[in-house]
Design an enzyme around this catalytic site. Structure first.
Site, PDB file in Angstrom:
ATOM      1  N   ILE A  13       0.831  -1.209   0.000  1.00 49.08           N
ATOM      2  CA  ILE A  13       0.000   0.000   0.000  1.00 49.08           C
ATOM      3  C   ILE A  13       0.869   1.264   0.000  1.00 49.08           C
ATOM      4  CG2 ILE A  13      -1.750   1.308   1.295  1.00 49.08           C
ATOM      5  CD1 ILE A  13      -2.800  -1.282   0.080  1.00 49.08           C
ATOM      6  N   ARG A 151      -8.719   0.483   0.799  1.00 51.41           N
ATOM      7  CA  ARG A 151      -9.582  -0.645   0.414  1.00 51.41           C
ATOM      8  C   ARG A 151      -9.336  -1.083  -1.028  1.00 51.41           C
ATOM      9  NH1 ARG A 151     -14.676   3.451   0.722  1.00 51.41           N
ATOM     10  NH2 ARG A 151     -15.215   2.334   2.608  1.00 51.41           N
ATOM     11  N   LYS A 203     -13.306   0.400   8.232  1.00 50.32           N
ATOM     12  CA  LYS A 203     -12.441  -0.597   7.568  1.00 50.32           C
ATOM     13  C   LYS A 203     -12.674  -1.988   8.173  1.00 50.32           C
ATOM     14  CE  LYS A 203      -9.092  -2.534   5.358  1.00 50.32           C
ATOM     15  NZ  LYS A 203      -9.197  -2.812   3.935  1.00 50.32           N
ATOM     16  N   ASN A 207     -14.470  -5.625   6.285  1.00 52.00           N
ATOM     17  CA  ASN A 207     -13.915  -6.975   6.198  1.00 52.00           C
ATOM     18  C   ASN A 207     -14.660  -7.972   7.081  1.00 52.00           C
ATOM     19  OD1 ASN A 207     -12.162  -6.322   4.219  1.00 52.00           O
ATOM     20  ND2 ASN A 207     -10.461  -5.866   5.587  1.00 52.00           N
ATOM     21  N   CYS A 257      -6.348  -9.724   4.971  1.00 56.75           N
ATOM     22  CA  CYS A 257      -7.340  -8.738   5.439  1.00 56.75           C
ATOM     23  C   CYS A 257      -8.540  -9.416   6.088  1.00 56.75           C
ATOM     24  CB  CYS A 257      -7.823  -7.876   4.277  1.00 56.75           C
ATOM     25  SG  CYS A 257      -6.614  -6.656   3.776  1.00 56.75           S
TER      26      CYS A 257
HETATM   27  N1  LIG Z   1      -2.077  -5.004   1.029  1.00 61.70           N
HETATM   28  C1  LIG Z   1      -3.351  -4.702   0.959  1.00 61.70           C
HETATM   29  O1  LIG Z   1      -4.048  -5.090   0.010  1.00 61.70           O
HETATM   30  C2  LIG Z   1      -4.015  -3.860   2.031  1.00 61.70           C
HETATM   31  C3  LIG Z   1      -5.313  -3.387   1.793  1.00 61.70           C
HETATM   32  C4  LIG Z   1      -5.923  -2.588   2.750  1.00 61.70           C
HETATM   33  C5  LIG Z   1      -5.237  -2.286   3.926  1.00 61.70           C
HETATM   34  N2  LIG Z   1      -3.979  -2.773   4.140  1.00 61.70           N
HETATM   35  C6  LIG Z   1      -3.305  -2.392   5.381  1.00 61.70           C
HETATM   36  O2  LIG Z   1      -2.250  -1.491   5.079  1.00 61.70           O
HETATM   37  C7  LIG Z   1      -1.179  -1.665   6.001  1.00 61.70           C
HETATM   38  C8  LIG Z   1       0.116  -1.937   5.248  1.00 61.70           C
HETATM   39  O3  LIG Z   1      -0.064  -3.143   4.519  1.00 61.70           O
HETATM   40  P1  LIG Z   1       0.892  -3.584   3.346  1.00 61.70           P
HETATM   41  O4  LIG Z   1       0.203  -4.702   2.627  1.00 61.70           O
HETATM   42  O5  LIG Z   1       1.358  -2.396   2.572  1.00 61.70           O
HETATM   43  O6  LIG Z   1       2.121  -4.168   4.184  1.00 61.70           O
HETATM   44  P2  LIG Z   1       3.547  -4.654   3.628  1.00 61.70           P
HETATM   45  O7  LIG Z   1       4.004  -5.704   4.558  1.00 61.70           O
HETATM   46  O8  LIG Z   1       3.469  -4.908   2.173  1.00 61.70           O
HETATM   47  O9  LIG Z   1       4.479  -3.351   3.795  1.00 61.70           O
HETATM   48  C9  LIG Z   1       4.787  -2.757   4.996  1.00 61.70           C
HETATM   49  C10 LIG Z   1       6.174  -2.148   4.897  1.00 61.70           C
HETATM   50  O10 LIG Z   1       6.415  -1.446   6.116  1.00 61.70           O
HETATM   51  C11 LIG Z   1       7.776  -1.619   6.471  1.00 61.70           C
HETATM   52  N3  LIG Z   1       7.909  -1.319   7.896  1.00 61.70           N
HETATM   53  C12 LIG Z   1       7.575  -2.063   8.967  1.00 61.70           C
HETATM   54  N4  LIG Z   1       7.794  -1.373  10.103  1.00 61.70           N
HETATM   55  C13 LIG Z   1       8.268  -0.168   9.745  1.00 61.70           C
HETATM   56  C14 LIG Z   1       8.688   0.980  10.466  1.00 61.70           C
HETATM   57  N5  LIG Z   1       8.622   1.036  11.799  1.00 61.70           N
HETATM   58  N6  LIG Z   1       9.151   2.036   9.768  1.00 61.70           N
HETATM   59  C15 LIG Z   1       9.209   1.995   8.420  1.00 61.70           C
HETATM   60  N7  LIG Z   1       8.821   0.940   7.686  1.00 61.70           N
HETATM   61  C16 LIG Z   1       8.356  -0.119   8.342  1.00 61.70           C
HETATM   62  C17 LIG Z   1       8.085  -3.047   6.063  1.00 61.70           C
HETATM   63  O11 LIG Z   1       9.471  -3.253   5.875  1.00 61.70           O
HETATM   64  C18 LIG Z   1       7.282  -3.178   4.758  1.00 61.70           C
HETATM   65  O12 LIG Z   1       8.064  -2.861   3.623  1.00 61.70           O
HETATM   66  C19 LIG Z   1      -1.618  -2.809   6.923  1.00 61.70           C
HETATM   67  O13 LIG Z   1      -2.225  -2.268   8.065  1.00 61.70           O
HETATM   68  C20 LIG Z   1      -2.641  -3.549   6.094  1.00 61.70           C
HETATM   69  O14 LIG Z   1      -3.552  -4.252   6.909  1.00 61.70           O
HETATM   70  C21 LIG Z   1      -3.362  -3.538   3.202  1.00 61.70           C
END
Ligand SMILES: NC(=O)c1ccc[n+]([C@@H]2O[C@H](COP(=O)([O-])OP(=O)(O)OC[C@H]3O[C@@H](n4cnc5c(N)ncnc54)[C@H](O)[C@@H]3O)[C@@H](O)[C@H]2O)c1
Length: 404
Positions: A13, A151, A203, A207, A257
């Site tokens: 994201i 989303r 959110k 889900n 999710c």
């Molecule tokens: N992927 C999806 O489809 C999706 C959809 C809706 C909501 N979300 C939500 O969005 C959020 C992020 O999800 P994502 O899929 O992008 O996760 P991800 O695991 O793909 O990416 C997260 C990134 O954050 C980095 N990270 C972790 N701790 C950190 C810190 N303290 N400082 C800097 N970087 C840090 C990690 O190295 C990683 O690259 C989550 O809460 C998830 O539930 C994701």
């Protein structure tokens, strides 16, 4: 570069969001704890698979609007997009959000906007505001705090980031307005204003709603199995009612999710969220039930034929036609079946993945051809073309055969 926006977390994201903001002409400094992620992005490349993201990042970096680093720098707006998993006991883990917030506390100044996008338990934005202001009390009433959930559908992120409606909630009216103005610069979907707690809950509600509706379909599949009714035919017919829309059953619920977020509600509101908790249990039970069905079919085969059957486990992904195996119920079933399989030949199939660190993968046609028992767990398109001989036993848990 004088960054206007700092995004913390450059994953599925955070990176597309950073690229989108940067390509609308706003300087973005992206932060990630992974040096590999930072180096890859600074080279104009990407570390995740998402259509059109590579061009967007390459352009943003080349034109100087996007840079990455392991530490945040001074900006006007800070976006928190780090993971929010749950701990072993299904309690939400907001330690990543907290650590990301701690990193920017020394940088905050009057007039800044702080936004959480990570899926979060209700009250997280207020909790982070309290944390910030406890360390920087002089900023009380001078920094804006808001929550704006994501989303998007993986595979279509670059389109949906721009065109989906967004729900935006501040801790107060001014924060909401500030955040609306911020998103209005690059989102074309409608922006819906609310407060932070409602936005957080929204959110989780989306889900939990999906999870509960799938649980209903899964429960029907258990009843139909006992009653000797084809559940897919039943649902197709029930959905002829103009106000009924039942989802499809499967071998459980997976992904990062829907199988995770409802626990953010059940952990904080255990007495009030019993239906949501039951839905989680029903969906988890469905995977266990599928594994038991395979086990019983194996024993029956052995009794009848005096030998072990060859078993094909068809599909490991958490939904059709993707390679994402996170929280996948099919993996859970494959593991259980393997544990119980004795000397039986097992073929594990996932056409969207080349290699797996635990399972030796087999070509889907070969597996379907050689197996005595074919277990369909994921309705991948490839499986729809397969045909079987009369002596093969087909356990279809995902409706590949449909209503016929
Ligand atoms: N992927 C999806 O489809 C999706 C959809 C809706 C909501 N979300 C939500 O969005 C959020 C992020 O999800 P994502 O899929 O992008 O996760 P991800 O695991 O793909 O990416 C997260 C990134 O954050 C980095 N990270 C972790 N701790 C950190 C810190 N303290 N400082 C800097 N970087 C840090 C990690 O190295 C990683 O690259 C989550 O809460 C998830 O539930 C994701």
């Amino acid at each position: 570069m004088q960054a206007k926006v700092v995004t913390v977390g450059l994953g599925y994201i955070g990176l597309p969001t950073s690229a989108l903001i940067a390509n609308s002409g706003i300087a973005v400094h992206g932060v990630d704890i992974s040096q590999h992620v930072v180096d890859t992005i600074n080279a104009g490349k990407i570390h995740i698979v998402e259509p059109e993201l590579d061009q967007a990042v390459a352009k943003a970096v080349k034109e100087g609007f996007l840079q990455a680093g392991t530490q945040p720098i001074v900006a006007d707006t800070y976006l928190i997009v780090v993971p929010t998993p749950f701990k072993g006991d299904h309690q939400p883990d907001i330690s990543y959000v907290q650590s990301a917030t701690e990193g920017i506390i020394p940088l905050l100044k009057e007039g800044d906007l702080y936004i959480i996008e990570s899926t979060s338990p209700v009250g997280t934005t207020e909790k982070m505001m309290d944390l910030v202001l406890s360390r920087r009390p002089e900023l009380t009433g001078k920094v804006y705090f808001a929550y704006c959930p994501e989303r998007v559908l993986p595979g279509n992120v670059m389109y949906e980031l721009v065109h989906n409606d967004r729900v935006i909630g501040g801790v107060d009216e001014e924060s909401t307005q500030k955040a609306l103005t911020f998103y209005g610069q690059f989102v074309k979907g409608e922006l819906h204003a609310t407060n932070a707690r409602t936005a957080e809950m929204c959110k989780l509600t989306e889900n939990a709603s999906r999870d509960s509706q799938i649980a209903f379909a899964n429960e029907l599949s258990l009843i139909c199995d006992k009653a000797g009714i084809n559940v897919w035919e039943l649902i197709r017919l029930a959905n002829k009612h103009p106000r009924v829309n039942i989802l499809q059953p499967g071998c459980g619920v997976g992904g990062h999710c829907i199988a995770v977020d409802p626990y953010f509600l059940t952990a904080d509101f255990p007495m009030e969220s019993r239906m949501i908790a039951q839905a989680r249990e029903t969906n988890n039970y469905k995977s266990f039930w599928c594994a038991e069905k395979v086990k019983n079919a194996r024993l029956e085969f052995e009794l009848k034929n005096g030998r072990q059957p060859a078993i094909a486990i068809m599909g490991l992904a958490f939904k059709p036609n993707i390679d994402d195996l996170r929280e996948s119920p099919a993996i859970h079933i494959a593991e259980r079946v393997l544990q119980d399989s004795g000397d039986a030949d097992m073929f594990i199939v996932e056409p969207n993945v080349h290699e797996h660190k635990v399972f030796k993968l087999t070509d889907y046609k070969e597996a379907a051809n050689k197996a005595d028992i074919v277990v369909l767990l994921v309705a991948h398109n490839e499986f729809k073309e397969l045909s079987y001989s009369d002596h093969q036993i087909v356990l279809d848990f995902c409706g590949v055969g449909g209503a016929n």
